[in-house]
Design an enzyme around this catalytic site. Structure first.
Site, PDB file in Angstrom:
ATOM      1  N   ASP A  15     103.194 -20.442  -0.790  1.00 44.41           N
ATOM      2  CA  ASP A  15     103.141 -18.870  -0.698  1.00 44.41           C
ATOM      3  C   ASP A  15     104.582 -18.165  -0.939  1.00 44.41           C
ATOM      4  O   ASP A  15     105.304 -18.426  -0.073  1.00 44.41           O
ATOM      5  CB  ASP A  15     102.508 -18.458   0.602  1.00 44.41           C
ATOM      6  CG  ASP A  15     102.036 -17.036   0.836  1.00 44.41           C
ATOM      7  OD1 ASP A  15     102.387 -16.404  -0.282  1.00 44.41           O
ATOM      8  OD2 ASP A  15     101.748 -16.565   1.973  1.00 44.41           O
ATOM      9  N   ASP A 111     100.441 -14.355  -5.866  1.00 46.65           N
ATOM     10  CA  ASP A 111     101.700 -15.000  -5.079  1.00 46.65           C
ATOM     11  C   ASP A 111     101.629 -16.309  -4.344  1.00 46.65           C
ATOM     12  O   ASP A 111     102.481 -16.898  -3.707  1.00 46.65           O
ATOM     13  CB  ASP A 111     102.684 -14.190  -4.269  1.00 46.65           C
ATOM     14  CG  ASP A 111     101.969 -13.329  -3.183  1.00 46.65           C
ATOM     15  OD1 ASP A 111     100.562 -13.843  -3.225  1.00 46.65           O
ATOM     16  OD2 ASP A 111     102.395 -12.834  -2.203  1.00 46.65           O
ATOM     17  N   GLU A 112     100.302 -16.774  -4.278  1.00 47.81           N
ATOM     18  CA  GLU A 112      99.942 -17.988  -3.782  1.00 47.81           C
ATOM     19  C   GLU A 112      99.089 -19.003  -4.399  1.00 47.81           C
ATOM     20  O   GLU A 112      98.302 -18.475  -5.066  1.00 47.81           O
ATOM     21  CB  GLU A 112      99.631 -17.751  -2.315  1.00 47.81           C
ATOM     22  CG  GLU A 112      98.458 -16.949  -2.189  1.00 47.81           C
ATOM     23  CD  GLU A 112      98.139 -16.414  -0.779  1.00 47.81           C
ATOM     24  OE1 GLU A 112      98.158 -17.110   0.010  1.00 47.81           O
ATOM     25  OE2 GLU A 112      98.046 -15.133  -0.605  1.00 47.81           O
TER      26      GLU A 112
END
Length: 428
Positions: A15, A111-112
């Site tokens: 993350d 974003d993860e």
């Protein structure tokens, strides 16, 4: 490389830390040592904070608060506009780094991502060593940091990446998960949102350990299928696989439907219902990185008569207003104005992942307004992802008496379905 049935998988969840702000700082190095935030229109004091750097966080600036609130805490706060195309570009670079270690990389959001590195350990070391190497690689090559969770399933890997931030690796094992996770509040369990957490509190279930110790049948009676998943996840039971990168089972349609507490009898009722359902469908389309080329509406009356109608769109969309507009047109053209509605389902169909290559209509499509709407709704996604689906929404929907609620993922009250490879299933 072969694994025995009893051998645990090794799953990472990576993350990115303050992703939007980190990307902007790459192009604004002059702001590196100043409190800064990515926000909506900096000239609109009622715009909201989307992301902030560590210095701004130390002043108490938080995601989702208004600009004027943030400025009150930190008068010298530097604001930067969001650039979604740029964030998607860096998302691609980051996932390319992950793929150096395994081809089993499943993005969860911009974003993860989850990584299954079970078969990679002979080459790169154990799970924690791989996570640390990935963190060092991303930092060295892209100038950004991430937090990683390492565990034997996806749920605990995700919770591991949240456990310590920024720029850290947390390993959650079969021997330590009860000590690390069970004392945490019930709302910290992955997939448990604000409304579910409150219902758990009312039932005297306050911690993740309380969930694990509860009778599974009790949780099912309170939450349906979500209750079963909740109990399993709290007890470390999660065999959900990590997909190969780019080879997730294709989603054919995304829909949301509800049987209302009372029949829809006015245009205002219908407008509220359509807005609420369209908001959910649009959010899930964006989550999956898909746009709908068509909209389908299913309507059921109090006598259980059902009609199903659909229409194709001039341009693919993942915007709630455009979905709502199409659904409203279908309802007006196919349903008698005075006839009550018991149940309504809105579904995005004919989906495409070519989200930046649609052919715009030659007849008056306002590209600038559409781009502004897209940025706003993507900002809503970020706020909801961080603070829960109830944090922000449309006032008319949030105060309705029809039974429409912003539901936690997996909730059984609203019938949210995703059709994958021709099979319908509840959205997770």
């Amino acid at each position: 490389f072969s694994m025995t049935a009893s051998k645990d998988r090794v799953i990472l969840h990576c993350d990115m830390n303050g992703f939007y702000a980190s990307v902007e700082l790459l192009e604004h190095p002059e702001l590196k040592d100043k409190p800064m935030a990515v926000s909506g229109d900096p000239d609109n004091r009622h715009g909201i904070i989307l992301a902030k750097n560590q210095l701004a966080k130390e002043y108490g600036v938080v995601t989702a608060e208004t600009i004027w609130q943030a400025k009150k805490k930190c008068p010298q706060l530097q604001l930067v506009r969001p650039h979604m195309a740029k964030y998607r570009y860096y998302c691609g670079l980051i996932n390319a780094i992950y793929q150096r270690f395994t081809d089993m990389v499943e993005p969860f959001s911009i974003d993860e991502s989850w990584l299954d590195v079970t078969a990679s350990q002979k080459l790169f070391g154990n799970g924690k060593q791989i996570a640390d190497t990935i963190r060092e690689t991303v930092k060295a090559e892209l100038g950004m940091t991430l937090s990683a969770g390492v565990s034997f399933n996806k749920t605990f890997a995700k919770m591991g990446s949240e456990y310590k931030k920024p720029d850290a690796t947390t390993e959650i094992t079969r021997s330590n998960y009860k000590d690390l996770l069970w004392p945490l509040p019930a709302g910290e369990l992955f997939g448990v949102g604000k409304a579910t957490s409150e219902k758990l509190r009312q039932a005297g279930i306050l911690t993740i350990g309380n969930i694990a110790a509860s009778k599974k049948e009790l949780l099912i009676s309170l939450f349906g299928k979500q209750g079963s998943l909740m109990w399993e996840h709290a007890n470390g039971i999660d065999d959900d696989p990590v997909s190969l990168y780019g080879q997730q089972e294709p989603i054919k349609s995304v829909g949301n439907g509800i049987t209302f507490r009372r029949n829809l009898i006015t245009e205002s009722d219908i407008a509220i219902a359509v807005k609420g359902l369209s908001d959910t469908v649009a959010g899930r389309l964006r989550q999956y990185g898909l746009k709908a080329c068509g909209i389908k509406v299913d309507i059921k009356d109090p006598y259980f008569k059902v009609i199903s109608r659909q229409k194709q769109l001039e341009s693919p969309t993942w915007l709630s207003d455009e979905i709502a507009s199409a659904a409203t047109e279908i309802i007006k053209s196919s349903w008698r104005k005075e006839a009550p509605i018991r149940m309504l389902t809105i579904t995005g169909i004919n989906l495409t992942d070519q989200v930046f290559q649609e052919q715009l209509s030659l007849f008056g499509t306002d590209i600038e307004a559409r781009d502004k709407a897209e940025k706003m709704e993507l900002a809503l996604d970020e706020v909801r992802k961080k603070y829960g689906v109830h944090t922000i929404g449309f006032a008319s929907v949030m105060s309705n008496d029809l039974g429409i609620e912003l539901k936690d993922p997996g909730s059984s009250s609203n019938k949210s379905t995703v059709s994958e490879g021709g099979r319908n299933k509840k959205a997770k």
